[in-house]
Enzyme design. Structure first.
Site, PDB file in Angstrom:
ATOM      1  N   GLY A  13       6.203   8.497  10.695  1.00 60.78           N
ATOM      2  CA  GLY A  13       6.399   7.199  11.351  1.00 60.78           C
ATOM      3  C   GLY A  13       7.288   7.320  12.577  1.00 60.78           C
ATOM      4  O   GLY A  13       7.704   8.422  12.969  1.00 60.78           O
ATOM      5  N   PHE A  14       7.576   6.187  13.150  1.00 60.78           N
ATOM      6  CA  PHE A  14       8.394   6.119  14.372  1.00 60.78           C
ATOM      7  C   PHE A  14       9.798   6.689  14.123  1.00 60.78           C
ATOM      8  O   PHE A  14      10.172   7.729  14.675  1.00 60.78           O
ATOM      9  CB  PHE A  14       8.401   4.642  14.808  1.00 60.78           C
ATOM     10  N   ASP A  65       1.931   9.874  -1.479  1.00 61.26           N
ATOM     11  CA  ASP A  65       2.315   8.464  -1.575  1.00 61.26           C
ATOM     12  C   ASP A  65       3.574   8.382  -2.447  1.00 61.26           C
ATOM     13  O   ASP A  65       3.539   8.742  -3.626  1.00 61.26           O
ATOM     14  CB  ASP A  65       1.155   7.692  -2.222  1.00 61.26           C
ATOM     15  N   LYS A 100       5.193  -2.342  -3.183  1.00 66.10           N
ATOM     16  CA  LYS A 100       5.217  -1.133  -4.012  1.00 66.10           C
ATOM     17  C   LYS A 100       6.116  -0.048  -3.411  1.00 66.10           C
ATOM     18  O   LYS A 100       6.843   0.627  -4.126  1.00 66.10           O
ATOM     19  CB  LYS A 100       3.789  -0.587  -4.212  1.00 66.10           C
ATOM     20  N   TYR A 142       8.060  -8.028   2.405  1.00 64.93           N
ATOM     21  CA  TYR A 142       8.958  -7.058   3.057  1.00 64.93           C
ATOM     22  C   TYR A 142      10.408  -7.348   2.690  1.00 64.93           C
ATOM     23  O   TYR A 142      11.136  -6.472   2.218  1.00 64.93           O
ATOM     24  CB  TYR A 142       8.754  -7.128   4.570  1.00 64.93           C
ATOM     25  N   TYR A 168      21.662   2.602  -9.270  1.00 60.95           N
ATOM     26  CA  TYR A 168      21.710   4.065  -9.451  1.00 60.95           C
ATOM     27  C   TYR A 168      23.098   4.604  -9.103  1.00 60.95           C
ATOM     28  O   TYR A 168      23.596   5.528  -9.731  1.00 60.95           O
ATOM     29  CB  TYR A 168      20.617   4.750  -8.610  1.00 60.95           C
ATOM     30  N   ARG A 172       4.508  -5.124  17.040  1.00 65.68           N
ATOM     31  CA  ARG A 172       5.887  -5.530  17.313  1.00 65.68           C
ATOM     32  C   ARG A 172       6.011  -5.880  18.788  1.00 65.68           C
ATOM     33  O   ARG A 172       5.213  -5.458  19.623  1.00 65.68           O
ATOM     34  CB  ARG A 172       6.875  -4.451  16.864  1.00 65.68           C
TER      35      ARG A 172
HETATM   36  P1  NAD Z   1       6.740   3.215  10.660  1.00 68.47           P
HETATM   37  O1  NAD Z   1       5.654   2.351  10.132  1.00 68.47           O
HETATM   38  O2  NAD Z   1       6.571   3.818  12.010  1.00 68.47           O
HETATM   39  O3  NAD Z   1       7.063   4.387   9.650  1.00 68.47           O
HETATM   40  C1  NAD Z   1       7.029   4.231   8.254  1.00 68.47           C
HETATM   41  C2  NAD Z   1       6.285   5.402   7.660  1.00 68.47           C
HETATM   42  O4  NAD Z   1       6.235   5.255   6.231  1.00 68.47           O
HETATM   43  C3  NAD Z   1       4.841   5.528   8.153  1.00 68.47           C
HETATM   44  O5  NAD Z   1       4.631   6.813   8.663  1.00 68.47           O
HETATM   45  C4  NAD Z   1       4.010   5.278   6.886  1.00 68.47           C
HETATM   46  O6  NAD Z   1       2.772   5.995   6.911  1.00 68.47           O
HETATM   47  C5  NAD Z   1       4.959   5.723   5.793  1.00 68.47           C
HETATM   48  N1  NAD Z   1       4.666   5.139   4.482  1.00 68.47           N
HETATM   49  C6  NAD Z   1       4.496   3.830   4.169  1.00 68.47           C
HETATM   50  N2  NAD Z   1       4.240   3.681   2.859  1.00 68.47           N
HETATM   51  C7  NAD Z   1       4.245   4.944   2.327  1.00 68.47           C
HETATM   52  C8  NAD Z   1       4.050   5.452   1.011  1.00 68.47           C
HETATM   53  N3  NAD Z   1       3.777   4.649  -0.032  1.00 68.47           N
HETATM   54  N4  NAD Z   1       4.152   6.788   0.822  1.00 68.47           N
HETATM   55  C9  NAD Z   1       4.434   7.620   1.850  1.00 68.47           C
HETATM   56  N5  NAD Z   1       4.622   7.194   3.117  1.00 68.47           N
HETATM   57  C10 NAD Z   1       4.526   5.864   3.351  1.00 68.47           C
HETATM   58  O7  NAD Z   1       8.087   2.349  10.609  1.00 68.47           O
HETATM   59  P2  NAD Z   1       9.520   2.631  11.247  1.00 68.47           P
HETATM   60  O8  NAD Z   1       9.752   1.609  12.283  1.00 68.47           O
HETATM   61  O9  NAD Z   1       9.659   4.052  11.568  1.00 68.47           O
HETATM   62  O10 NAD Z   1      10.474   2.264  10.019  1.00 68.47           O
HETATM   63  C11 NAD Z   1      11.088   3.261   9.218  1.00 68.47           C
HETATM   64  C12 NAD Z   1      11.970   2.586   8.174  1.00 68.47           C
HETATM   65  O11 NAD Z   1      12.996   1.829   8.821  1.00 68.47           O
HETATM   66  C13 NAD Z   1      11.222   1.605   7.281  1.00 68.47           C
HETATM   67  O12 NAD Z   1      11.718   1.703   5.971  1.00 68.47           O
HETATM   68  C14 NAD Z   1      11.545   0.263   7.875  1.00 68.47           C
HETATM   69  O13 NAD Z   1      11.485  -0.762   6.911  1.00 68.47           O
HETATM   70  C15 NAD Z   1      12.963   0.483   8.383  1.00 68.47           C
HETATM   71  N6  NAD Z   1      13.295  -0.441   9.481  1.00 68.47           N
HETATM   72  C16 NAD Z   1      12.779  -0.234  10.721  1.00 68.47           C
HETATM   73  C17 NAD Z   1      13.071  -1.136  11.731  1.00 68.47           C
HETATM   74  C18 NAD Z   1      12.560  -0.954  13.137  1.00 68.47           C
HETATM   75  O14 NAD Z   1      12.836  -1.792  14.000  1.00 68.47           O
HETATM   76  N7  NAD Z   1      11.848   0.104  13.467  1.00 68.47           N
HETATM   77  C19 NAD Z   1      13.888  -2.246  11.465  1.00 68.47           C
HETATM   78  C20 NAD Z   1      14.388  -2.420  10.175  1.00 68.47           C
HETATM   79  C21 NAD Z   1      14.085  -1.496   9.186  1.00 68.47           C
HETATM   80  N1  UDP Z   2       6.785 -11.789  19.411  1.00 69.72           N
HETATM   81  C1  UDP Z   2       6.229 -12.369  20.535  1.00 69.72           C
HETATM   82  N2  UDP Z   2       5.079 -11.848  21.026  1.00 69.72           N
HETATM   83  C2  UDP Z   2       4.456 -10.770  20.491  1.00 69.72           C
HETATM   84  C3  UDP Z   2       5.025 -10.160  19.350  1.00 69.72           C
HETATM   85  C4  UDP Z   2       6.198 -10.705  18.829  1.00 69.72           C
HETATM   86  O1  UDP Z   2       6.762 -13.352  21.082  1.00 69.72           O
HETATM   87  O2  UDP Z   2       3.396 -10.364  21.033  1.00 69.72           O
HETATM   88  C5  UDP Z   2       8.041 -12.327  18.889  1.00 69.72           C
HETATM   89  C6  UDP Z   2       8.061 -12.597  17.392  1.00 69.72           C
HETATM   90  O3  UDP Z   2       7.545 -13.883  17.095  1.00 69.72           O
HETATM   91  C7  UDP Z   2       9.551 -12.477  17.082  1.00 69.72           C
HETATM   92  C8  UDP Z   2      10.033 -11.401  18.065  1.00 69.72           C
HETATM   93  O4  UDP Z   2       9.047 -11.347  19.092  1.00 69.72           O
HETATM   94  O5  UDP Z   2      10.205 -13.693  17.373  1.00 69.72           O
HETATM   95  C9  UDP Z   2      10.185 -10.015  17.445  1.00 69.72           C
HETATM   96  O6  UDP Z   2       8.995  -9.736  16.734  1.00 69.72           O
HETATM   97  P1  UDP Z   2       8.661  -8.334  16.082  1.00 69.72           P
HETATM   98  O7  UDP Z   2       7.302  -8.445  15.482  1.00 69.72           O
HETATM   99  O8  UDP Z   2       8.898  -7.246  17.049  1.00 69.72           O
HETATM  100  O9  UDP Z   2       9.749  -8.124  14.920  1.00 69.72           O
HETATM  101  P2  UDP Z   2      10.609  -9.092  13.970  1.00 69.72           P
HETATM  102  O10 UDP Z   2      11.947  -9.117  14.605  1.00 69.72           O
HETATM  103  O11 UDP Z   2      10.017 -10.461  13.908  1.00 69.72           O
HETATM  104  O12 UDP Z   2      10.586  -8.397  12.663  1.00 69.72           O
END
Ligand code: NAD
Ligand code: UDP
Length: 314
Positions: free
Chosen positions: A11-12, A57, A92, A146, A160, A187
């Protein structure tokens, strides 16, 4: 040198974290099932001698042979567009996936880091949000898969810690952006940049006066590593407190891309939080971290990446 498992590695954030850990000299096992991640995110280090990848998974039993010093659990659906479409998978991975990874960390006597979210605060009634704010979440709302999966995950980590005397960390991550985000993940930053670069109107949901606080990915990774090193076993907000309206964000992106795009207002998704800004006093004082990359600078680096992605896709 430590041996570390990173879930959500394709992921990112996961891919950036793996890279940073490898650069610091650790051995890294990346795990992902590809539900929202992409193999191309691993391109820069897939052949690194100290990296291995497991396609798995995390909601299923996890077997890793040998010792582990740490488990970083990042796997989750993370974009509102994705978790709306995969509600059960989201629940899940937050519940069963956190359980399985905690069980593994307990077995290996490894430090456990859980990536929680600002969404545990829901649609907050206080701004900025400190860690002791208990949140305003609708457990039957459209974002509940979520929000509640992460709230449950935090509770499980705490249990834990208390019952098994585990060494844990909880990062409450606020909106983060940068290279390796999917252009199609829905996003706001990838949406706006793609729209600006293709001359389409930017889709501002609602009146655009809702706020978010955007953290550049390099700062976020530094924050996660600082938390890991700190020994703090209570939740810590990690994010950038530079709060902007979505209208302001749209303006900055139009300016930086020198785009002729206009703005179209579309309906605000239900339960879209009105404000969001981290209080990072605890991160500053207890883990010695604060962000350093400003919005313009971070956006410029991200726009370059998205531009390349779009050219490669042509
Ligand atoms: P992302 O979707 O880019 O990466 C998440 C990765 O998890 C993906 O590669 C996906 O394939 C993998 N994944 C999902 N379910 C899985 C499973 N059951 N088994 C194995 N792999 C699985 O998202 P991200 O932005 O990189 O977020 C990473 C973490 O940070 C997440 O837990 C997310 O909730 C948390 N987070 C991110 C943000 C943000 O702004 N990027 C904000 C708050 C929290
Ligand atoms: N948003 C928007 N236009 C878009 C996508 C998102 O105006 O094309 C808004 C969305 O409604 C929220 C904010 O941008 O108020 C951030 O949305 P995002 O989906 O990035 O993440 P969130 O903070 O809601 O988890």
């Amino acid at each position: 040198m430590s041996r570390i498992l990173v879930t959500g590695a394709a992921g990112f954030l996961g891919s950036h974290l793996c890279e940073a850990l490898l650069e610091d000299g650790h051995e890294v096992i990346g795990m992902d099932n590809g539900v929202s991640g992409r193999n191309q995110n691993l391109d820069g280090f897939i052949y690194h001698d100290d990296f291995s990848f497991v396609d798995h998974d995390v909601t299923e039993f996890i077997h890793i042979s040998g010792e582990l010093d740490a488990v970083f659990h990042l796997a989750s659906l993370a974009s509102p567009v994705f978790y709306r479409d995969y509600q059960i998978k989201t629940l899940k991975v937050g519940a069963l996936g956190t359980h399985k990874t905690l069980g593994l960390a307990k077995e290996k006597d490894a430090t456990y880091l859980f990536t929680s979210t600002s969404e545990v605060y829901g649609d907050p009634e206080v701004n900025p949000q400190p860690e002791d704010y208990r949140g305003n979440v609708d457990c039957y709302g459209p974002r509940s898969c979520y929000d509640e999966s992460k709230r449950y995950g935090e509770a499980l980590v705490r249990a834990y810690r208390d019952e098994h005397d585990m060494d844990v960390r909880v990062a409450r991550i606020f909106n983060t952006y940068g290279p390796r985000m999917r252009l199609d993940d829905g996003r706001v930053i990838p949406n706006f940049v793609k729209q600006a670069l293709t001359g389409q109107d930017l889709t501002v949901y609602g009146d655009g006066e809702q706020t978010r606080s955007f953290c550049y990915v390099d700062d976020m990774i530094d924050g996660l590593l600082a938390l890991y090193e700190s020994g703090v076993d209570e939740p810590v907000n990690i994010g950038n407190p530079d709060e902007r309206t979505i209208n302001e964000l749209a303006e900055v992106i139009v300016e930086l891309t020198e785009s002729s795009s206009g703005i179209t207002n579309e309906p605000l998704p239900p339960h879209d939080p009105e404000v969001r800004r981290p209080d990072i006093s605890k991160a500053r004082s207890e883990i010695g971290w604060e962000p350093t990359v400003g919005l313009q600078d971070g956006l410029k680096r991200s726009i370059e990446y998205f531009q390349e992605e779009m050219e490669n896709a042509e």
